[in-house]
Design an enzyme around this catalytic site. Structure first.
Site, PDB file in Angstrom:
ATOM      1  N   LYS A 227     -21.427 -14.588   5.294  1.00  0.00           N
ATOM      2  CA  LYS A 227     -21.844 -13.204   5.056  1.00  0.00           C
ATOM      3  C   LYS A 227     -23.289 -13.146   4.589  1.00  0.00           C
ATOM      4  O   LYS A 227     -24.088 -12.344   5.092  1.00  0.00           O
ATOM      5  CB  LYS A 227     -20.938 -12.537   4.019  1.00  0.00           C
ATOM      6  CG  LYS A 227     -21.255 -11.055   3.797  1.00  0.00           C
ATOM      7  CD  LYS A 227     -20.380 -10.438   2.732  1.00  0.00           C
ATOM      8  CE  LYS A 227     -20.848 -10.812   1.351  1.00  0.00           C
ATOM      9  NZ  LYS A 227     -20.143 -10.070   0.281  1.00  0.00           N
TER      10      LYS A 227
ATOM     11  N   ASP B 292     -18.308  -7.191   4.386  1.00  0.00           N
ATOM     12  CA  ASP B 292     -17.972  -7.210   2.961  1.00  0.00           C
ATOM     13  C   ASP B 292     -16.643  -6.481   2.742  1.00  0.00           C
ATOM     14  O   ASP B 292     -15.951  -6.119   3.702  1.00  0.00           O
ATOM     15  CB  ASP B 292     -19.098  -6.592   2.126  1.00  0.00           C
ATOM     16  CG  ASP B 292     -19.238  -5.092   2.330  1.00  0.00           C
ATOM     17  OD1 ASP B 292     -18.575  -4.524   3.232  1.00  0.00           O
ATOM     18  OD2 ASP B 292     -20.016  -4.468   1.589  1.00  0.00           O
TER      19      ASP B 292
END
Length: 214
Positions: free
Chosen positions: A124, A142
Site C-alpha cells: 500500500k 486502505d
C-alpha cells in the site's frame, strides 16, 4: 459483500467523482518524493492530520535521507512522538534512509519491488508513492476503500489484494490514475463506517447498499 458493479455503472460513478474533484490530491503533507515516502510510512495506523502536525516542522529542515541520518534516531523519535507506534516507525525511517543513501544514491526508486524492499514499506505504501509522485496508476487500498468497495460493489474483494485487482480489472482506464484518491475521500467523508452520509452521497442512486440514511 455486494456484487461487482457493471462497467457502465462504474463509468457513471467515476464520472461524477471526477466532476466533483477533477484533480484529487493526497492529504499527507510532503515536499518531495522522500518526504512523501516518510510521511506514508508514518501514517500507518495514524491519521493524516496527526502525521502532518509532526511532519510540517520536521520537513522544513529534514527533507533528504542524508539530512534524516544527520538528525539521528533520537532527534527523529522526539519529532514524531505524537504519532502512534513512533518508536518503531522512527527506526524504520532511519533504516530506509540509510538504504536509500547506500543503494540508491539518496533517491527514492520508482519500482514497486525496490520500494517494498525498504523497512516499513508494504504494498500500500509503495502504491501511494508510485501513484502520487511517479504518476503510475497504482491502487493503494486502505480500510476506507476496502469497506466501501465491498459495501457498494465498486471494487469488492475478500482481502485488500482482491480489492486492488477489482479496481484494476473493472474500472475504465481513464479513471485509474485518480481512482484510489476518489475512493479514499468518499470513504473518509461520505461513505463512513458508521452512519454513512447517504443523504448527500453523489452516487446514491447507483449504489446497491440498502441501509441508507436520510
Amino acid at each position: 459483500m455486494a456484487q461487482q458493479l457493471d462497467y457502465q455503472t462504474l463509468q457513471q460513478i467515476f464520472s461524477r467523482f471526477q466532476a466533483l474533484e477533477p484533480e484529487p490530491v493526497g492529504e499527507l503533507f510532503h515536499t518531495n518524493a522522500y518526504t512523501l515516502l516518510v510521511a506514508v510510512v508514518l501514517s500507518a495506523q495514524a491519521t493524516d492530520v496527526g502525521v502532518n502536525k509532526a511532519t510540517r516542522p520536521l520537513f522544513a529542515t529534514v527533507d533528504t535521507p542524508q539530512a534524516m541520518l544527520a538528525l539521528g534516531l533520537d532527534g527523529l523519535t522526539e519529532a514524531i512522538k505524537t504519532i502512534g507506534l513512533y518508536r518503531q516507525k522512527a527506526q524504520n525511517v532511519m533504516r530506509l534512509s540509510q538504504i536509500l543513501v547506500d543503494d540508491y544514491g539518496g533517491q527514492v526508486p520508482s519500482s514497486r519491488a525496490a520500494l517494498q524492499s525498504l523497512p516499513g514499506v508494504g504494498r500500500k505504501t509503495a502504491n501511494v508513492v508510485l501513484n502520487i509522485w511517479w504518476h503510475i496508476p497504482a491502487q493503494a487500498v486502505d480500510t476506507h476503500i476496502f469497506r466501501l468497495g465491498n459495501r457498494t460493489g465498486i471494487c469488492p474483494g475478500r482481502d485488500v489484494a482482491a480489492v486492488e485487482r477489482a479496481i484494476e480489472d473493472h474500472l475504465p482506464a481513464e479513471f485509474q490514475q485518480h481512482a484510489h484518491h476518489w475512493l479514499i475521500l468518499h470513504g473518509r467523508y461520505i461513505c463512513t463506517a458508521r452512519n454513512p452520509r447517504c443523504g448527500i452521497c453523489p452516487i446514491r442512486d447507483l449504489c446497491p447498499f440498502e441501509d441508507k440514511t436520510i
